[in-house]
Design a protein around this motif. Structure first.
Motif, PDB file in Angstrom:
ATOM      1  N   TYR A   1      -9.925  -7.847  -1.046  1.00  0.00           N
ATOM      2  CA  TYR A   1      -9.067  -8.300  -2.133  1.00  0.00           C
ATOM      3  C   TYR A   1      -9.207  -7.346  -3.317  1.00  0.00           C
ATOM      4  N   GLY A   2      -8.076  -6.917  -3.855  1.00  0.00           N
ATOM      5  CA  GLY A   2      -8.059  -6.029  -5.012  1.00  0.00           C
ATOM      6  C   GLY A   2      -7.996  -4.559  -4.656  1.00  0.00           C
ATOM      7  N   SER A   3      -8.094  -4.230  -3.366  1.00  0.00           N
ATOM      8  CA  SER A   3      -7.864  -2.839  -2.955  1.00  0.00           C
ATOM      9  C   SER A   3      -6.355  -2.595  -3.015  1.00  0.00           C
ATOM     10  N   PRO A   4      -5.893  -1.351  -3.040  1.00  0.00           N
ATOM     11  CA  PRO A   4      -4.448  -1.092  -3.173  1.00  0.00           C
ATOM     12  C   PRO A   4      -3.629  -1.829  -2.100  1.00  0.00           C
TER      13      PRO A   4
ATOM     14  N   TRP B   1       0.832  -1.195   0.000  1.00  0.00           N
ATOM     15  CA  TRP B   1       0.000   0.000   0.000  1.00  0.00           C
ATOM     16  C   TRP B   1       0.873   1.254   0.000  1.00  0.00           C
ATOM     17  N   MET B   2       1.962   1.229   0.760  1.00  0.00           N
ATOM     18  CA  MET B   2       2.882   2.367   0.785  1.00  0.00           C
ATOM     19  C   MET B   2       3.501   2.590  -0.600  1.00  0.00           C
TER      20      MET B   2
ATOM     21  N   MET C   1      -3.587  -5.120  -1.911  1.00  0.00           N
ATOM     22  CA  MET C   1      -4.222  -6.408  -1.619  1.00  0.00           C
ATOM     23  C   MET C   1      -4.532  -7.235  -2.871  1.00  0.00           C
ATOM     24  N   GLY C   2      -3.694  -7.156  -3.863  1.00  0.00           N
ATOM     25  CA  GLY C   2      -3.904  -7.971  -5.052  1.00  0.00           C
ATOM     26  C   GLY C   2      -4.322  -7.136  -6.247  1.00  0.00           C
ATOM     27  N   PRO C   3      -4.515  -7.807  -7.380  1.00  0.00           N
ATOM     28  CA  PRO C   3      -4.793  -7.079  -8.622  1.00  0.00           C
ATOM     29  C   PRO C   3      -6.168  -6.412  -8.633  1.00  0.00           C
ATOM     30  N   GLU C   4      -6.171  -5.156  -9.065  1.00  0.00           N
ATOM     31  CA  GLU C   4      -7.413  -4.392  -9.129  1.00  0.00           C
ATOM     32  C   GLU C   4      -8.387  -4.982 -10.146  1.00  0.00           C
ATOM     33  N   ASP C   5      -7.871  -5.616 -11.201  1.00  0.00           N
ATOM     34  CA  ASP C   5      -8.757  -6.159 -12.235  1.00  0.00           C
ATOM     35  C   ASP C   5      -9.465  -7.440 -11.788  1.00  0.00           C
ATOM     36  N   ASP C   6      -9.183  -7.897 -10.554  1.00  0.00           N
ATOM     37  CA  ASP C   6      -9.839  -9.082 -10.008  1.00  0.00           C
ATOM     38  C   ASP C   6     -10.342  -8.786  -8.595  1.00  0.00           C
TER      39      ASP C   6
END
Length: 151
Positions: A117-120, A41-42, A122-127
Motif C-alpha cells: 500500500y502506498g507504492s506507485p 502504475w503505468m 497502490m494508494g497515496p504515498e503519504d500513507d
C-alpha cells in the motif's frame, strides 16, 4: 511568409510537448486485463518520463512469462515490464527504474514483491506502508536496491 505565420506559431507552441514525447523511455508492461493498479502504475510511469504500452495476458501465461525471464517466484507481483533489457516486476517507482537505466548493473532487473500500500499505483504515498525495491541478479539472488519507510 505571413500566410504561414499562424501555422508556424502552432508548431512552435507544440514543440516542447513533442520533444518530451520523443525523449520518453519506452517500457512494455505485461498485465492482466482490467487491473486498475497496473493502469495506475503505468500513469505514474508516464508522469515520470516513460512511454508505457500495455499488453494484456492471461494469468497463467503472465506467470510463465515472469518465471521464464528470471523473476523469482518470491518476487512476483501483479504486472511485469520490460525496459531496455531489464525486467521490472510490480510497483517499482519510476525513480528506481531511471537509476537502474543509468547505473546499468549486471542484473535481471528490479522487483517490488506483492502489492504494498502506498507504492506507485497502490494508494497515496503519504500513507504508505514500508517496502523495499529488490535488485534481481542473474543467478536469481536478490538484494535491497532501495528502501521506502512507512509514512
Amino acid at each position: 511568409m505571413k500566410k504561414y505565420a499562424p501555422a508556424l506559431a502552432i508548431v512552435l507552441a507544440l514543440l516542447p510537448a513533442a520533444q518530451a514525447v520523443a525523449k520518453a523511455i519506452p517500457i512494455d508492461v505485461r498485465k492482466t486485463n482490467g487491473c486498475g493498479c497496473c493502469l495506475s502504475w503505468m500513469k505514474h510511469l508516464e508522469e515520470n518520463g516513460f512511454a508505457p504500452t500495455g499488453e494484456d495476458m492471461f494469468g497463467g501465461s503472465l506467470v510463465r512469462f515472469k518465471l521464464d525471464n528470471g523473476v523469482p517466484q518470491r518476487m512476483v507481483s501483479c504486472h511485469t515490464a520490460l525496459v531496455d533489457g531489464y525486467m521490472i516486476e510490480g510497483h517499482v517507482p519510476a525513480a528506481d527504474i531511471q537509476r537502474l537505466l543509468e547505473d546499468r548493473p549486471d542484473a535481471v532487473g528490479l522487483a517490488v514483491p506483492g502489492m504494498p500500500y502506498g507504492s506507485p499505483g497502490m494508494g497515496p504515498e503519504d500513507d504508505r506502508e514500508a517496502y523495499d525495491v529488490f535488485l534481481i541478479r542473474a543467478d536469481g539472488s536478490t538484494g535491497v536496491y532501495t528502501s521506502y519507510p512507512g509514512s
